[in-house]
Design a protein around this motif. Sequence first.
Motif, mmCIF file in Angstrom:
data_model
loop_
_atom_site.group_PDB
_atom_site.id
_atom_site.type_symbol
_atom_site.label_atom_id
_atom_site.label_comp_id
_atom_site.label_asym_id
_atom_site.label_seq_id
_atom_site.Cartn_x
_atom_site.Cartn_y
_atom_site.Cartn_z
ATOM 1 N N MET A 61 2.968 79.092 96.713
ATOM 2 C CA MET A 61 2.499 79.284 98.188
ATOM 3 C C MET A 61 1.980 80.435 98.379
ATOM 4 S SD MET A 61 4.493 77.784 101.307
ATOM 5 C CE MET A 61 4.200 76.352 101.828
ATOM 6 N N HIS A 62 2.939 81.538 98.037
ATOM 7 C CA HIS A 62 2.522 82.927 98.458
ATOM 8 C C HIS A 62 1.179 83.396 97.704
ATOM 9 C CE1 HIS A 62 4.604 87.157 98.899
ATOM 10 N NE2 HIS A 62 3.587 87.395 99.231
ATOM 11 N N LYS A 92 7.348 77.848 96.070
ATOM 12 C CA LYS A 92 7.492 78.878 97.103
ATOM 13 C C LYS A 92 6.453 80.050 96.550
ATOM 14 C CE LYS A 92 11.144 80.611 99.865
ATOM 15 N NZ LYS A 92 12.651 80.741 99.988
ATOM 16 N N LEU A 93 6.571 80.166 95.133
ATOM 17 C CA LEU A 93 6.011 81.453 94.874
ATOM 18 C C LEU A 93 4.453 81.144 94.837
ATOM 19 C CD1 LEU A 93 8.283 82.616 91.535
ATOM 20 C CD2 LEU A 93 8.188 83.608 93.934
#
Lengths: 473, 585
Positions: A233-234, A230-231
């Motif tokens: 991807m950001h 998730k991180l």
Amino acid sequence: MKMNRRNFLRGAGGVAVGLPLLESLLPRRARAGGTTTTPRRFVAFCCCNGVEITRFWPTSPYGALAAGGLTGTALEPLAGHVGKMLVPRGIHTVPRGFGFDPVAGCDHVKGAGHRLTAQQLDSGTLYAMGPSLDQVIAQQLNDGGAPALNLHVGYRYQGTNGVVSYSGANAPAVGENNPWLVYQDLMGLSNLDDLAIQRLTARRESVLDLVEDDFARLKSIDLSQRDREKLDMHLTAIRDLEVGMGEAGLIPCMLPEARVAEIQTLEGANVDADSEYKRIGLMQMDILALALACGANHAATLMWGSEAGGPVFTWDGMNHQYNHHKLSHGNTADDCSGSAVDGYLDMLFDIDRWYATQLAYLLDQLDGYTEGDGTLLDNTSVVWMNNLSDGKAHHFMDMPYVMFGSCGGYFRTGQYIKVTAQENTMNDVDAPHNKLLTTIANACGVTEAGGGPLSIFGDPAYGEPGEFDQIKA
Amino acid sequence: MRTQRMLPRPRGVWATGGGAVARRRARQLALLCCCSGCYQGLGAGADGSASGSADGGDGGESGAVDPYCEGETLPAPMTHFVRLTHGQYDNSVRDLLGVQDHPSDAFLADTAVKGFTNNAEQLVVTDRLARDYRRAAEAIATDLLADAPRLAEVVGCDPAPDAMGCATEFITRFGRRAFRRPLEQTEIDAFVALYGKGAGLYEGGSDFEQGIALVVEGMLQSPSFLYRVELEVPPAGEALVALDGYGIAARLSYMLWNSTPDDTLLDAAEAGELDTPEGIETHARRLLADARAADPVQDFHAQWLRMDRYSNISKDPDLFPDFGGETPASMAAETREFFRNVILEQDGTFADLMTSRTTFVDDALARIYGLQGDFGTTLTQVELDPTTRSGFLTQPGFLAANAYFAESSPIHRGVFVQRQVLCADIPDPPPGVDLQLPPADENIRTTRQRVEQHTSPDQCAPCHSMINAPGYAFEGFDAIGAVRTMDNGEPVDTVASFDNPDGTAMSFTGAVDLIGQLAESDTAKRCYTTQWFRYTAMRPETEVDACTLDGIHTAMLESDYDVQELLVALTQTVSFRFRAAEEGE
């Protein structure tokens, strides 16, 4: 979920070796790995709700195409580009939805989700389970792996019906329907004066340094795989911002001032409105052609309207009362509960011809940029595609693909070619559309992670490996 | 309507052993793998009925007791980084900086999972959203700089005597609000450094103000603002870890306000007041008494009712000349105000939502309701005819959204009752089914008769025996939600009955009768709790949540199913107050 798209399908060289290379009069671009060549591009011109299939195809036999073979068909407005046209006939969508393959989604979301991915849909989100062709090409060909240019015209539905592009599984890349925002992104900072550029760049750099430190601190903690992704991807999304699209290529990424002024009037306008549909479509095509010509991007999608929706056409001789989807079913209501619309097939035919006219405009723009001995169009593969063939029947066989540009000599243009071995093109079980995607990927120079041409695009559980050799030069 | 009371307190103390936890988690993974299928048309189903039962526990190490759960309980795994929803972003910048417009209107939209768009796993920053966040932060900072009075209010100290001192004070205080926790010294230093770089980087404002603007621009792009970060990890060998007070404060305010905590809540976290269920309850009640509580109450019901579709309602202008372009907006406004009023002003119960005859109309709605008088364009409170109307299920928005262009749709209305109100597992129609009703003829005249004819084949029966009957109850309402007694020249027939999966039956004479029974239905009440759980926990329920949901349901039955009490109860669970260990940590 495939998060790290920078590594996905990224080949060592980025461009397949051994393709016929066109001599370029303009400076060649250095690429990762040191290979130089005139860049190849891909454009998906995406329409919705199927076509009036009985008047769509050329009337001439398979073989060489001439303008006369398009007379009286939806393709007639494209007669000026017949020499660069390639009509592959008898291709079906995979996964085969519509009651054939047991995969999630209704007919429209399948058509939207499968067409550029050849992947099935997530049963929860109904988004495709893998990347789309435009993004795979962009990842390999664009500087820094910057994402494809995804444009939209008109109202877009939330969810699968309003998107054709995916950067990975469950990662839709929604098209921007405001040309002014698109143009600003394309320009980067080049429309500001020097002082303003210095100020904004300094602010962004300072903020980015600080934010990256924050991310680094968070990532130093022992996290689950999902949270790490998730991180990442950001962070990837932030860094894509920093790649910068402006000033990257062969010509300045800039439209004439008068055109820019027109586009700027859309700031804050209702870009969803049907009344803006035609005007915005033309603007988006100007920007799209510019982005390819100036080297800002190598892959683009242009989605017109939304699946199961679309505008009410009330211009260019059309005076419809019902939107495109309703007309595709010949009914006054989207759920077919209304009454029949008399003459709906003629209305659909008019819509198809109108889209063909818009496509001809885009082709004119692409053909207007000289590259080497040819034009930008010659180094591009433009594909007009739809989610359905016969919109009323929701057919996914005998799909209406029409291609333009030889993509650097890869395709046999000026031809009408049956790719299925079956006599009846509605029985095209041997010609899954993922093979078309594979062929285009290789035409653009996509390679396997270990090098060499791509062997299969999409989900191998539904598609087949290999290319459509019949359409290759 | 009822007055406030303290919640029922814990009745059972069961804890959990590591073996049972591991077994249960394995089972849960297996369930996820099997979970597939097809849904379309009306959208996500709601199969939130009670499923599975919690194991009896043995042993235990954490001492965490769910007051509503007589069995062992353990929160399902939850991401450590819960991105703000777009609505929460707007509300947060409103409460932090006085930003009154909605920056997220231009953001890339989020997708719905199990009917709700706030699924914590799906809230990611991808594609253009990073660009959107940057653009919004730059615009908010620039606008703030151009609005000197608002900027001075946000800064809250006078820079004249000591600009650096005031900037540091601002960073420390504002950072605590924005990040929902005190900043670490290294963070304060980093933002002070950022402040120092701001001078000369904007067109207007003093050096001090430009520094402040850059700090704001940076904080709004920091992961500590964009995500609710919960870094707690259970110690080795432990299954659970309690969230710290700041984590609880953020969960509480984003659940009950859809916005950032106020200073009072952060002070309470600092003072340790949120370390106990009682302290959390006190602040939950305080938050519910604030006007900001309207946002999640309205947003939840809007998603539950799928009100995003209201704006697309279109009706045959020949049959419904009064249905204008603004009517769908009026319908949505009525329903939103109804839920806010019943739950937050009247302290209403689930039964009140189902049966209240008080609602809010403008001219457009008054015509549909058949009310006499001039109501203008703003909403006015009215009492409706109790023989024809009952709660939100007889409001024009619901009835019109679940109807066709020209006709009612018993199937759409019935599917909503079964899936959303009763949490029945109704699959979508199989592919290839002709969804068009047969046309009326001499023998088959009414919509009900056409539905009966259309769904008469045996293979339709398993689902349509449950769908059609509740749909027929609403046949006394036309496609825009007006009362009717005739359909195509025949009297409407609203008498019907169906069997529940649990073996009980419901028979009713019409909508008011059906809704009255739903208002008292245990299944409907538990389903309502399940839907709220999905929304507030930001994830679908899993097998391990069944015990908690059953417990809350039982406790709520004892307190008349007061909706505010339900929301408070959801803050008292182990799931709310703790995190569980995850694989890969």
